[in-house]
Design a protein around this motif. Structure first.
Motif, PDB file in Angstrom:
ATOM      1  N   ARG A 161       0.837  -1.207   0.000  1.00  0.00           N
ATOM      2  CA  ARG A 161       0.000   0.000   0.000  1.00  0.00           C
ATOM      3  C   ARG A 161       0.866   1.249   0.000  1.00  0.00           C
ATOM      4  NH1 ARG A 161      -0.302   4.616   2.700  1.00  0.00           N
ATOM      5  NH2 ARG A 161      -2.366   5.391   3.159  1.00  0.00           N
ATOM      6  N   ASP A 162       1.878   1.273   0.872  1.00  0.00           N
ATOM      7  CA  ASP A 162       2.760   2.441   0.971  1.00  0.00           C
ATOM      8  C   ASP A 162       3.531   2.662  -0.328  1.00  0.00           C
ATOM      9  OD1 ASP A 162       1.845   2.743   3.564  1.00  0.00           O
ATOM     10  OD2 ASP A 162       3.688   2.000   4.504  1.00  0.00           O
ATOM     11  N   ALA A 163       3.994   1.578  -0.964  1.00  0.00           N
ATOM     12  CA  ALA A 163       4.717   1.697  -2.231  1.00  0.00           C
ATOM     13  C   ALA A 163       3.795   2.235  -3.320  1.00  0.00           C
ATOM     14  CB  ALA A 163       5.291   0.336  -2.640  1.00  0.00           C
ATOM     15  N   TRP A 164       2.554   1.784  -3.348  1.00  0.00           N
ATOM     16  CA  TRP A 164       1.597   2.255  -4.353  1.00  0.00           C
ATOM     17  C   TRP A 164       1.282   3.732  -4.150  1.00  0.00           C
ATOM     18  CZ3 TRP A 164      -2.128  -2.468  -3.522  1.00  0.00           C
ATOM     19  CH2 TRP A 164      -1.545  -3.610  -4.078  1.00  0.00           C
ATOM     20  N   VAL A 165       1.110   4.145  -2.899  1.00  0.00           N
ATOM     21  CA  VAL A 165       0.836   5.554  -2.602  1.00  0.00           C
ATOM     22  C   VAL A 165       2.038   6.401  -3.037  1.00  0.00           C
ATOM     23  CG1 VAL A 165       0.554   7.241  -0.730  1.00  0.00           C
ATOM     24  CG2 VAL A 165      -0.829   5.153  -0.749  1.00  0.00           C
ATOM     25  N   GLU A 166       3.235   5.929  -2.739  1.00  0.00           N
ATOM     26  CA  GLU A 166       4.460   6.658  -3.096  1.00  0.00           C
ATOM     27  C   GLU A 166       4.563   6.865  -4.605  1.00  0.00           C
ATOM     28  OE1 GLU A 166       9.077   5.496  -2.770  1.00  0.00           O
ATOM     29  OE2 GLU A 166       8.010   5.547  -0.841  1.00  0.00           O
ATOM     30  N   ARG A 167       4.037   5.928  -5.378  1.00  0.00           N
ATOM     31  CA  ARG A 167       4.084   6.015  -6.840  1.00  0.00           C
ATOM     32  C   ARG A 167       2.908   6.799  -7.421  1.00  0.00           C
ATOM     33  NH1 ARG A 167       6.714   1.759  -5.159  1.00  0.00           N
ATOM     34  NH2 ARG A 167       8.502   0.948  -6.277  1.00  0.00           N
ATOM     35  N   GLY A 168       2.046   7.319  -6.555  1.00  0.00           N
ATOM     36  CA  GLY A 168       0.949   8.153  -7.021  1.00  0.00           C
ATOM     37  C   GLY A 168      -0.310   7.410  -7.431  1.00  0.00           C
ATOM     38  N   TYR A 169      -0.413   6.130  -7.087  1.00  0.00           N
ATOM     39  CA  TYR A 169      -1.605   5.374  -7.434  1.00  0.00           C
ATOM     40  C   TYR A 169      -2.783   5.893  -6.608  1.00  0.00           C
ATOM     41  CZ  TYR A 169       1.803   2.110  -9.444  1.00  0.00           C
ATOM     42  OH  TYR A 169       2.825   1.541 -10.155  1.00  0.00           O
ATOM     43  N   GLU A 170      -3.985   5.730  -7.118  1.00  0.00           N
ATOM     44  CA  GLU A 170      -5.174   6.281  -6.485  1.00  0.00           C
ATOM     45  C   GLU A 170      -5.985   5.184  -5.786  1.00  0.00           C
ATOM     46  OE1 GLU A 170      -7.158   8.174  -9.735  1.00  0.00           O
ATOM     47  OE2 GLU A 170      -5.625   9.726  -9.913  1.00  0.00           O
ATOM     48  N   PHE A 171      -6.580   5.543  -4.649  1.00  0.00           N
ATOM     49  CA  PHE A 171      -7.448   4.608  -3.937  1.00  0.00           C
ATOM     50  C   PHE A 171      -8.738   4.424  -4.714  1.00  0.00           C
ATOM     51  CE2 PHE A 171      -4.740   6.013  -0.456  1.00  0.00           C
ATOM     52  CZ  PHE A 171      -4.479   4.817   0.177  1.00  0.00           C
ATOM     53  N   GLN A 172      -9.247   3.196  -4.761  1.00  0.00           N
ATOM     54  CA  GLN A 172     -10.531   2.906  -5.378  1.00  0.00           C
ATOM     55  C   GLN A 172     -11.668   3.153  -4.388  1.00  0.00           C
ATOM     56  OE1 GLN A 172      -9.934   3.047  -8.480  1.00  0.00           O
ATOM     57  NE2 GLN A 172     -10.861   1.149  -9.124  1.00  0.00           N
ATOM     58  N   GLY A 173     -11.371   3.332  -3.147  1.00  0.00           N
ATOM     59  CA  GLY A 173     -12.326   3.597  -2.077  1.00  0.00           C
ATOM     60  C   GLY A 173     -11.545   4.195  -0.932  1.00  0.00           C
ATOM     61  N   LYS A 174     -11.915   3.813   0.264  1.00  0.00           N
ATOM     62  CA  LYS A 174     -11.184   4.286   1.440  1.00  0.00           C
ATOM     63  C   LYS A 174      -9.889   3.511   1.611  1.00  0.00           C
ATOM     64  CE  LYS A 174     -15.221   5.709   4.050  1.00  0.00           C
ATOM     65  NZ  LYS A 174     -15.924   5.617   5.312  1.00  0.00           N
ATOM     66  N   ASP A 175      -8.961   4.107   2.339  1.00  0.00           N
ATOM     67  CA  ASP A 175      -7.737   3.418   2.723  1.00  0.00           C
ATOM     68  C   ASP A 175      -8.108   2.237   3.616  1.00  0.00           C
ATOM     69  OD1 ASP A 175      -5.114   2.725   3.238  1.00  0.00           O
ATOM     70  OD2 ASP A 175      -4.572   4.628   4.159  1.00  0.00           O
ATOM     71  N   GLY A 176      -7.221   1.270   3.745  1.00  0.00           N
ATOM     72  CA  GLY A 176      -7.481   0.102   4.576  1.00  0.00           C
ATOM     73  C   GLY A 176      -7.749   0.472   6.026  1.00  0.00           C
ATOM     74  N   ASP A 177      -8.641  -0.273   6.658  1.00  0.00           N
ATOM     75  CA  ASP A 177      -8.923  -0.121   8.087  1.00  0.00           C
ATOM     76  C   ASP A 177      -8.003  -1.081   8.829  1.00  0.00           C
ATOM     77  OD1 ASP A 177      -9.829  -0.088  10.683  1.00  0.00           O
ATOM     78  OD2 ASP A 177     -11.917  -0.579  10.189  1.00  0.00           O
ATOM     79  N   TRP A 178      -6.909  -0.566   9.348  1.00  0.00           N
ATOM     80  CA  TRP A 178      -5.877  -1.423   9.931  1.00  0.00           C
ATOM     81  C   TRP A 178      -6.261  -1.992  11.286  1.00  0.00           C
ATOM     82  CZ3 TRP A 178      -3.109  -2.973   6.165  1.00  0.00           C
ATOM     83  CH2 TRP A 178      -3.007  -2.165   5.039  1.00  0.00           C
ATOM     84  N   ALA A 179      -7.421  -1.610  11.832  1.00  0.00           N
ATOM     85  CA  ALA A 179      -7.941  -2.226  13.052  1.00  0.00           C
ATOM     86  C   ALA A 179      -8.828  -3.427  12.714  1.00  0.00           C
ATOM     87  CB  ALA A 179      -8.737  -1.204  13.864  1.00  0.00           C
ATOM     88  N   SER A 197      -8.202  -4.468   3.763  1.00  0.00           N
ATOM     89  CA  SER A 197      -7.901  -4.568   2.339  1.00  0.00           C
ATOM     90  C   SER A 197      -7.698  -3.176   1.764  1.00  0.00           C
ATOM     91  CB  SER A 197      -9.034  -5.281   1.596  1.00  0.00           C
ATOM     92  OG  SER A 197     -10.222  -4.530   1.660  1.00  0.00           O
ATOM     93  N   VAL A 198      -6.980  -3.122   0.659  1.00  0.00           N
ATOM     94  CA  VAL A 198      -6.707  -1.874  -0.037  1.00  0.00           C
ATOM     95  C   VAL A 198      -6.914  -2.139  -1.526  1.00  0.00           C
ATOM     96  CG1 VAL A 198      -4.939  -0.154  -0.583  1.00  0.00           C
ATOM     97  CG2 VAL A 198      -4.984  -1.188   1.671  1.00  0.00           C
ATOM     98  N   SER A 199      -7.644  -1.263  -2.191  1.00  0.00           N
ATOM     99  CA  SER A 199      -7.824  -1.343  -3.643  1.00  0.00           C
ATOM    100  C   SER A 199      -7.371  -0.024  -4.240  1.00  0.00           C
ATOM    101  CB  SER A 199      -9.286  -1.600  -3.997  1.00  0.00           C
ATOM    102  OG  SER A 199      -9.669  -2.881  -3.574  1.00  0.00           O
ATOM    103  N   MET A 200      -6.467  -0.102  -5.212  1.00  0.00           N
ATOM    104  CA  MET A 200      -5.915   1.101  -5.833  1.00  0.00           C
ATOM    105  C   MET A 200      -5.831   0.887  -7.330  1.00  0.00           C
ATOM    106  SD  MET A 200      -2.986   2.060  -3.031  1.00  0.00           S
ATOM    107  CE  MET A 200      -2.952   3.811  -3.422  1.00  0.00           C
ATOM    108  N   ARG A 201      -5.556   1.962  -8.063  1.00  0.00           N
ATOM    109  CA  ARG A 201      -5.363   1.863  -9.508  1.00  0.00           C
ATOM    110  C   ARG A 201      -4.321   2.874  -9.949  1.00  0.00           C
ATOM    111  NH1 ARG A 201      -7.355   5.663 -12.816  1.00  0.00           N
ATOM    112  NH2 ARG A 201      -8.696   7.239 -11.924  1.00  0.00           N
ATOM    113  N   THR A 202      -3.687   2.578 -11.067  1.00  0.00           N
ATOM    114  CA  THR A 202      -2.757   3.520 -11.662  1.00  0.00           C
ATOM    115  C   THR A 202      -3.575   4.519 -12.467  1.00  0.00           C
ATOM    116  OG1 THR A 202      -2.426   2.092 -13.587  1.00  0.00           O
ATOM    117  CG2 THR A 202      -0.866   1.849 -11.770  1.00  0.00           C
ATOM    118  N   PRO A 203      -3.335   5.807 -12.288  1.00  0.00           N
ATOM    119  CA  PRO A 203      -4.169   6.810 -12.954  1.00  0.00           C
ATOM    120  C   PRO A 203      -4.003   6.866 -14.470  1.00  0.00           C
ATOM    121  CG  PRO A 203      -2.445   7.878 -11.667  1.00  0.00           C
ATOM    122  CD  PRO A 203      -2.362   6.416 -11.389  1.00  0.00           C
TER     123      PRO A 203
END
Length: 87
Positions: free
Chosen positions: A17-35, A40-46
């Motif tokens: 998740r952190d690597a994808w954010v660093e590369r500028g990928y966008e969340f498909q919804g909310k960030d993961g709920d780590w509690a 889960s995390v869903s992202m896409r390349t813009p």
């Protein structure tokens, strides 16, 4: 705080998740709920719409078994395939 048995998978998913954010990928919804026991995390390349999903969680608490999964879906099709419009 989530169950410790899922810590390894949780760390791997968080690193992806952190690597994808660093590369500028966008969340498909909310960030993961780590509690959540199964975050889960869903992202896409813009630019080209590759979709990435990462999830983790405990499979068997008594045995201390967990899982982590990362998937990437490509919007590309092979040249000449019906889906690409080729013949």
């Amino acid at each position: 705080m989530a169950d410790e048995h899922s810590a390894g998978g949780r760390v791997q998913v968080r690193q992806a998740r952190d690597a994808w954010v660093e590369r500028g990928y966008e969340f498909q919804g909310k960030d993961g709920d780590w509690a959540d026991p199964f975050p889960s995390v869903s992202m896409r390349t813009p630019g080209d719409d590759f979709w990435m999903t990462a999830l983790t969680g405990v499979v068997d608490r008594a045995k201390g078994e967990g899982m982590a999964a990362i998937s990437v879906t490509s919007p590309c099709f092979a040249a000449g395939s019906p889906a690409s419009g080729g013949s």
